[in-house]
Enzyme design. Sequence first.
Site, PDB file in Angstrom:
ATOM      1  N   ARG A   1      -7.240 -11.047   2.816  1.00  0.00           N
ATOM      2  CA  ARG A   1      -6.568  -9.893   2.216  1.00  0.00           C
ATOM      3  C   ARG A   1      -5.074 -10.043   2.467  1.00  0.00           C
ATOM      4  NH1 ARG A   1      -4.044  -8.901   6.374  1.00  0.00           N
ATOM      5  NH2 ARG A   1      -3.259  -7.032   5.352  1.00  0.00           N
TER       6      ARG A   1
ATOM      7  N   ASP B   1       2.257  -4.835  -2.424  1.00  0.00           N
ATOM      8  CA  ASP B   1       1.251  -5.518  -3.236  1.00  0.00           C
ATOM      9  C   ASP B   1       1.735  -5.714  -4.666  1.00  0.00           C
ATOM     10  OD1 ASP B   1      -0.342  -4.257  -0.906  1.00  0.00           O
ATOM     11  OD2 ASP B   1      -1.654  -5.778  -1.762  1.00  0.00           O
TER      12      ASP B   1
END
Lengths: 364, 364
Positions: free
Chosen positions: B66, B254
Site C-alpha cells: 500500500r 495519493d
Amino acid sequence: LFIIIEALFDKKQRKCFLDIDEIRPIKWQTEKLFLLDQRSIPENNNYVECSSCDDVVDSIKNMIVRGAPAIGVAGAYAMVLSWINSHGESQNERQKIFLLDAEKVRLARPTAVNLQWAVNTMVETFKKVKSECVKTSLEHAAVAMHREDLLGNYKMGDLGSEFLESDSKVMTHCNAGAFATTGYGTALGVIKSGWSKKFIKHVFITETRPWLQGSRLTATELRSENISHSIIVDSAAASVMKSEKIDWIIIGADRIAKNGDVANKIGSYSLAVLANFHRAKFMVVAPTSSIDSNCDDGATVPIEYRDGKELLRPSDRDKESLNFCINPVFDITPAALIDVLVTENGAIRNPDQRKIAALLKYRC
Amino acid sequence: LFIIIEALFDKKQRKCFLDIDEIRPIKWQTEKLFLLDQRSIPENNNYVECSSCDDVVDSIKNMIVRGAPAIGVAGAYAMVLSWINSHGESQNERQKIFLLDAEKVRLARPTAVNLQWAVNTMVETFKKVKSECVKTSLEHAAVAMHREDLLGNYKMGDLGSEFLESDSKVMTHCNAGAFATTGYGTALGVIKSGWSKKFIKHVFITETRPWLQGSRLTATELRSENISHSIIVDSAAASVMKSEKIDWIIIGADRIAKNGDVANKIGSYSLAVLANFHRAKFMVVAPTSSIDSNCDDGATVPIEYRDGKELLRPSDRDKESLNFCINPVFDITPAALIDVLVTENGAIRNPDQRKIAALLKYRC
C-alpha cells in the site's frame, strides 16, 4: 427530590417512561451490585457481581462500568457496600473504613466529576443520620440517585430534542447512552427522543478509539431501537460533516467547568473544532451533577491518561519497544465552541458562567 | 532521467544515500516480484512472492502493498510479469493479454493516481519498442521507475526539511514512509531528513484507523531510526496540537488535482482543518507522479470505499446486523488549507494551478 423531578414529566413523557429500552448497566439486588461488563459488548451480556467497595472500584478502573453518570451511581452503591461489609467492626472503626473507602472511590477515575459528587452525597448522608439508620439511609440515597439519573435522562432527551429540526443529520461520539448512565442516556437520550419525534433522519457514530464505545455500545443501542445509523472511523468525521452536511454534533460530558468548558471523551474537542469549521451545531448533554462548581475553567480539569498499551493490538502489547503511546482519554472543549448545553434543569444556548450558575440554583 | 536526478544530490545527500535505512517493501529478483506483507508488520517481515500480474493485483487490493508510490512501482512490475507469463502465446494474443492486464492493474485501487501513471508509462514503453525488445524494455522501465522513486524521495526529504525550524514538533498521519514507497519515504523522508538536520524535536504519529498504518508502520520506521516519537489515537490530534503547540503536519498524497487539492488517507482533511484552527502549518509531500493533470479539482477524484467490516473487531465481523459501517479510505484536503507542497521537482508555498503547472513542466 424524586417526587419533585417526577412531577416535571407530562403524560407524553410518562408513556415514554413505560416503554423504556431494556439496557440497564447497573442493577442493585439484595445487597449486591451487578455491573454489565461493557468491555465485551456486543459479544456478551455478562453482569459482574460486586459484593464489596473494592470490587466496584476495580470495575470502574477496569472499564467494566464507564460513562460519567454510570460511574457516579456505581460509586454511590460502592459506599453502601463499604458500610455493609464492615458490620462486624466497632462504630468508630466502621466510620474510619467508610471514609477511607470514600477516598478510594473518589480516586478510581479522575476526570468525571460525577464520581466525586456521588461520593460526597453519600458521605453527607452518612454524617447526617443516626448510627442505627446508616445502612438504610445510604441504600435509600443510592437508589434515589439511581432513579433520579434515569428520570433526568428522559427530561434531557425531551429538552434537547426540541432544538433539532426535522430530518436532521446528527453525529455522536463515544457512548453517552443507556450504557453510560442508568438507562436511556444523555446525548443518546436526545437522539432517541429526536428520532421518536421524527426530527432525526440519520445518526453517524464515530467508532471512538481505543475502546470503541461508538461502534460497540452506541451502535448496539441504536440498533436495538431501530434508529438509522452508520459507524465511521474517528478521522472520517470531517469529511462526513462536509459531504453529508451534518446538522448537529451531540455528545455527553464528564465534567463541566463553571464557565461552560466541557471535559469529555478524547476527540470531542476535535469534533467541536470541525463542527465550527463546517457550521454544524454542537450540543452537550449532561446532568447538573457533571457541573463542577469548584472548577473555574477547562484548564483546571484533571485529564486521565490511561496505559498506552490500550492503543496496541494484543499481539503488539508485549513488545517493550512499542510502548511509545500517549493515551489521554479526555479533552477539553471550550465553551465558545458549544451551541447548546442541556441538563435536567434546563437547556441553555451559548453556555457561560452566568447561565450555568442559574442552572445550578435549582439543583437540590 | 536516472542520471539527471542523481546529479541533483550534493555530497551530504550522497552520504545519506549510503547509510540508507533498510526497509524495502518491493524487491525484483530473477523475474519475480517480492512484496513485503505490510498487514503483519511489526509482528512479521514476510515477503509475498508474486509471479503473475494477478498475484500483484491481488496484493494491491488486499493491502499487502500500500502507499501510492509503492503501488505504482508494484503495478509497473505487474506489467513486466504479464508480458513474461504470456511467452507461449502469439504476438497478437500477447498484446491483447498485456492491454487487458493493464486495465486490471489500473483498477486494482481507484484513488492513488500513481497506479494509472505507472501502467500508462509501461503501456507507452510497450508501444514504442520492437517486439523482440519488449521484455527487456519493460523490465528496464520498471526498474528505472523503482530507482527514480527512491532518488526522488531523498530529494523531497532534503527540500521539505528546509521549511522546518529547529526544535519543530511535527505530526504525521498514516504511513508515507519507506513502506509506502520504494524506500525512505515522502512525508517520512522529510521527517527523517529534518531529524538528521536537527530541525525536529519530536514526531506525533496518529495511529490511523482502521489499518493502523501509523502505529504499525510509521512507528516501526521511526523506531528503527531512533527518531523521538509518540503514537496517539486519531481523535487526539486536536488536543495534542493545542497542548504541544505542533508546528507542522506533514503528510503524503495519493492524488493531487491540478488546482492543488489533495486526496490522501482518511483523516488528512480533518488534520488540515484542525491545523488551520491551531495555526500549525500543513505540508504535503509527494512525487510529481501523484499529480493528475486530468483532474481539475478534488471533487473529481474517485474516493475508494472499502468493506465496512474493516472497522469491526474480528469477533464482530460475522454479525450481519453489525455491518452499518461506512469506510471511505481517503478524503480531500482543499489547496487553500495547504501551506507547502513538496515534489522531487521542487517545493511550492500555497499551491495553486499555476504553480503546479510549473512543477510539471520539468517532468520527463
